[in-house]
Write an enzyme that holds these catalytic residues in place. Structure first.
Site: not given
Length: 212
Positions: A8, A86
């Site tokens: 990201h 994550e």
């Protein structure tokens, strides 16, 4: 099959660690610089994809979904895939404890150290293995695009590669995360996965293993 792995863009948590004390990890937005970073990266990923249709698998965290949206790519399908999230650190984090946990994880090892209210790296490894197994089942499907974009997180991307290439845990722990909006391409060539370029290493792997 070709898999484009993209971390990201820059998020609030990348520039302000105290953000984790007031905003849940999954809800951390991109910064203004991160949004511009994602926009600039869109043409790079489009060039990699070429004229082929693209399937996108994205972590459901806000920063990954924002990154994918700002890439502004034509995609045949978009799947919000929780197994690509994550490493889970728990809910809202306390700043002093966060510093302690990072120190302990570094001393113990990023793979096996289990965060008290979250996951170990090994837990993340298990879920990315399940994702890759499911992706492998889709590979023979003529309706599934040959090019796949995965928008995820640094540690998750390293563990995806660890699984694909059979890297040792010691080698995994010796690698640095890709930078924000940095990509890697893995491609299946003659039955073997090939990585377009290695990850940076902050040390030689203690067992002598190398990226290949």
């Amino acid at each position: 099959m070709r898999i484009i792995l993209l971390r990201h863009a820059e998020s609030l948590g990348n520039v302000d660690e105290l953000a984790y004390t007031r905003i849940p990890d999954h809800a951390l937005p991109l910064t203004d610089a991160g949004r511009e970073q994602a926009r600039r990266t869109g043409p790079v990923i489009a060039e990699l994809a070429g004229d082929e249709p693209l399937a996108a698998y994205v972590s459901p965290y806000l920063r990954t979904r924002e990154t994918l949206r700002l890439l502004d790519l034509p995609t045949e399908r978009v799947v919000h895939e929780p197994r690509l999230r994550e490493q889970d650190w728990g809910n809202l984090q306390e700043a002093d404890d966060q510093a302690v946990q990072k120190r302990l994880r570094h001393e113990f090892g990023h793979f096996f150290y289990r965060l008290p209210f979250g996951e170990s790296g090994a837990d993340v490894d298990d879920r990315v293995a399940a994702f890759l197994s499911e992706l492998e089942l889709r590979r023979p499907d003529p309706l599934h695009p040959r090019s796949v974009l995965v928008v995820s997180h640094g540690l998750t991307i390293r563990l995806l590669c660890r699984r694909l290439f059979g890297w040792s845990i010691e080698l995994f722990e010796s690698l640095s995360n890709p930078g924000t909006c940095e990509h890697r391409v893995v491609e299946l060539v003659d039955g073997r996965w090939k990585l377009d370029r290695p990850f940076q290493q902050w040390r030689d792997s203690p067992d002598g293993a190398v990226q290949q």
